[in-house]
Write an enzyme that holds these catalytic residues in place. Structure first.
Site, PDB file in Angstrom:
ATOM      1  CD1 TRP A   1      53.757   9.364  25.390  1.00  0.00           C
ATOM      2  CD2 TRP A   1      53.775   7.148  24.743  1.00  0.00           C
ATOM      3  NE1 TRP A   1      53.375   9.106  23.963  1.00  0.00           N
ATOM      4  CE2 TRP A   1      53.410   7.817  23.778  1.00  0.00           C
ATOM      5  CE3 TRP A   1      53.901   5.886  24.624  1.00  0.00           C
ATOM      6  CZ2 TRP A   1      52.802   7.478  22.409  1.00  0.00           C
ATOM      7  CZ3 TRP A   1      53.294   5.400  23.572  1.00  0.00           C
ATOM      8  CH2 TRP A   1      53.104   5.944  22.544  1.00  0.00           C
TER       9      TRP A   1
ATOM     10  CG  ASP B   1      59.689   7.934  27.908  1.00  0.00           C
ATOM     11  OD1 ASP B   1      60.553   8.408  27.218  1.00  0.00           O
ATOM     12  OD2 ASP B   1      58.685   7.196  27.529  1.00  0.00           O
TER      13      ASP B   1
ATOM     14  CE  LYS C   1      58.794  10.783  20.786  1.00  0.00           C
ATOM     15  NZ  LYS C   1      57.616  11.074  19.869  1.00  0.00           N
TER      16      LYS C   1
HETATM   17  N1  PMP Z   1      57.557   7.902  25.203  1.00  0.00           N
HETATM   18  C1  PMP Z   1      57.322   8.971  24.898  1.00  0.00           C
HETATM   19  C2  PMP Z   1      57.417  10.084  25.641  1.00  0.00           C
HETATM   20  C3  PMP Z   1      56.620   9.074  23.552  1.00  0.00           C
HETATM   21  O1  PMP Z   1      56.509  10.395  23.246  1.00  0.00           O
HETATM   22  C4  PMP Z   1      56.533   7.783  22.803  1.00  0.00           C
HETATM   23  C5  PMP Z   1      55.960   8.113  21.307  1.00  0.00           C
HETATM   24  N2  PMP Z   1      56.401   8.862  20.566  1.00  0.00           N
HETATM   25  C6  PMP Z   1      56.819   6.604  23.395  1.00  0.00           C
HETATM   26  C7  PMP Z   1      57.337   6.741  24.739  1.00  0.00           C
HETATM   27  C8  PMP Z   1      56.633   5.415  22.661  1.00  0.00           C
HETATM   28  O2  PMP Z   1      57.692   5.065  21.649  1.00  0.00           O
HETATM   29  P1  PMP Z   1      57.593   4.048  20.325  1.00  0.00           P
HETATM   30  O3  PMP Z   1      56.264   4.495  19.353  1.00  0.00           O
HETATM   31  O4  PMP Z   1      58.848   4.253  19.843  1.00  0.00           O
HETATM   32  O5  PMP Z   1      57.282   2.873  21.069  1.00  0.00           O
END
Ligand code: PMP
Length: 359
Positions: free
Chosen positions: A101, A171, A195
């Site tokens: 990520w 994030d 989550k």
């Molecule tokens: N950041 C983290 C820490 C994640 O775990 C995730 C995916 N679950 C994301 C970003 C991406 O999120 P999304 O699928 O909502 O774009």
């Protein structure tokens, strides 16, 4: 009705009490004769839902008044771009790469401008958090970006980086509301709610007011933080239902002792699992002890077939979604706020039995 213990990394387990409240209010929310899914986002009833949600979140996290809170859509994946477009005033920002990520956020920034990776733990498959006490952050970088809890690799920053006076952007998706945080240490926090907080389709952005630019030439309206800040997250139709469920979860957290209590419970739950992993002859943790996440716990047996057998047998016992992410292999147990201690005890008990049977 048989509820399972759901170890999914996200969308993930929600508090049963909240799900029941939502079910009770499904056909008639607060005497309106309709569900929250059916009501206008411009109605006074929904306005109260979103106002209460923001107020409760501010209370839980102790968000100071000079920080704005918005509920948005597009995924954290879109926020990777939004953050850079809004906060990288001179088109420069630095990133710490601790997993997929963080890497994706970095790659988006590279598309848009001048982004540099100032540290990475790619050399050991992201199984640790790099030393961030003396990073070569560029003098003129607008911010330092981290993914504070790495959902896939199961690592977490034990302490925040030394930003050398730069703005910190984090994030927090997979650790959001799992423990107390000092919001004043960040310029911006973003988190998907799927989550720890609610159904997929809502992201929360908490941003220091003075960092939000008034004017962003060439940036589409929906990608300017100012747009949703100015409109109280109602510039366009939000995920009304998602925000409503988040609001219920905020109240559930408050009722259960707030973030300090969540943090203690989560540390205890994680310790049950890590202690067993450290003493087991069959299972082992894939993460440096110092950098272990309280939320996402990857583990392996070292034998792919045995891993697959474990995941299948566990599912039969009502312990589901334990298959690890393909980048790590093996298993991963995500043990968010709503995973009861009994769920982790059941998992550890099952692992002990599995180990005995496969010696
Ligand atoms: N950041 C983290 C820490 C994640 O775990 C995730 C995916 N679950 C994301 C970003 C991406 O999120 P999304 O699928 O909502 O774009």
């Amino acid at each position: 009705m048989a509820r399972v213990y759901n170890f999914s990394a996200g969308p993930a387990v929600l508090p049963e009490e909240v799900l029941r409240q939502c079910a009770d209010e499904m056909l008639d929310y607060a005497g309106c004769g309709m569900s929250v899914m059916e009501m206008s986002h411009r109605s006074s009833v929904f306005q109260k839902i979103i106002d209460d949600a923001e107020a409760d979140l501010r209370d839980l996290m102790g968000i100071p008044e000079n920080y704005k809170v918005i509920f948005v859509q597009g995924g954290d994946s879109l926020l990777f771009s939004t953050v850079f477009m809004n906060l990288a005033a001179n088109g420069k920002a630095d990133y710490v790469i601790t997993g997929n990520w963080a890497k994706k956020a970095f790659q988006e920034a590279q598309i848009l401008g001048d982004a540099v990776a100032v540290a990475s733990s790619a050399d050991r498959n992201f199984s640790y958090i790099p030393d961030c006490s003396d990073l070569p952050i560029r003098e003129d970088a607008s911010y330092l970006y981290i993914c504070e809890n790495n959902t896939i690799y199961g690592t977490k920053f034990g302490e925040l980086p030394n930003t050398k006076g730069h703005v910190l952007v984090a994030d927090q998706s997979s650790m959001f509301l799992s423990e107390p945080v000092d919001v004043t240490r960040y310029g911006l926090i973003h988190a998907g709610v799927q989550k720890n907080v609610g159904p997929a389709g809502v992201q929360i952005v908490i941003v220091r007011e003075d960092l939000v630019p008034d004017d962003l030439p060439g940036v589409p309206t929906m990608l300017r933080l100012k747009t949703q800040i100015g409109a109280g997250s109602l510039y366009n139709t939000p995920n009304c239902w998602g925000i409503y469920v988040c609001g219920k979860v905020f109240k559930w957290i408050e009722k259960n002792g707030g973030l300090a209590a969540m943090g203690e419970r989560n540390a205890e739950k994680a310790a049950l699992l890590y202690d067993f992993l450290d003493e087991s002859d069959l299972f082992s943790s894939t993460v440096e002890p110092r950098d272990r996440s309280l939320m996402n716990v990857p583990f392996v047996t070292g034998d792919k077939e045995l891993d697959a057998e474990f995941v299948a047998e566990a599912a039969k016992a009502g312990l589901v979604n334990l298959k690890g992410h393909r980048s790590v292999g093996g298993m991963r147990a995500s043990i968010y706020n709503a995973m009861p201690r009994e769920g982790v005890e059941a998992l550890v008990g099952f692992m002990k039995d599995f180990e005995l049977a496969h010696r």
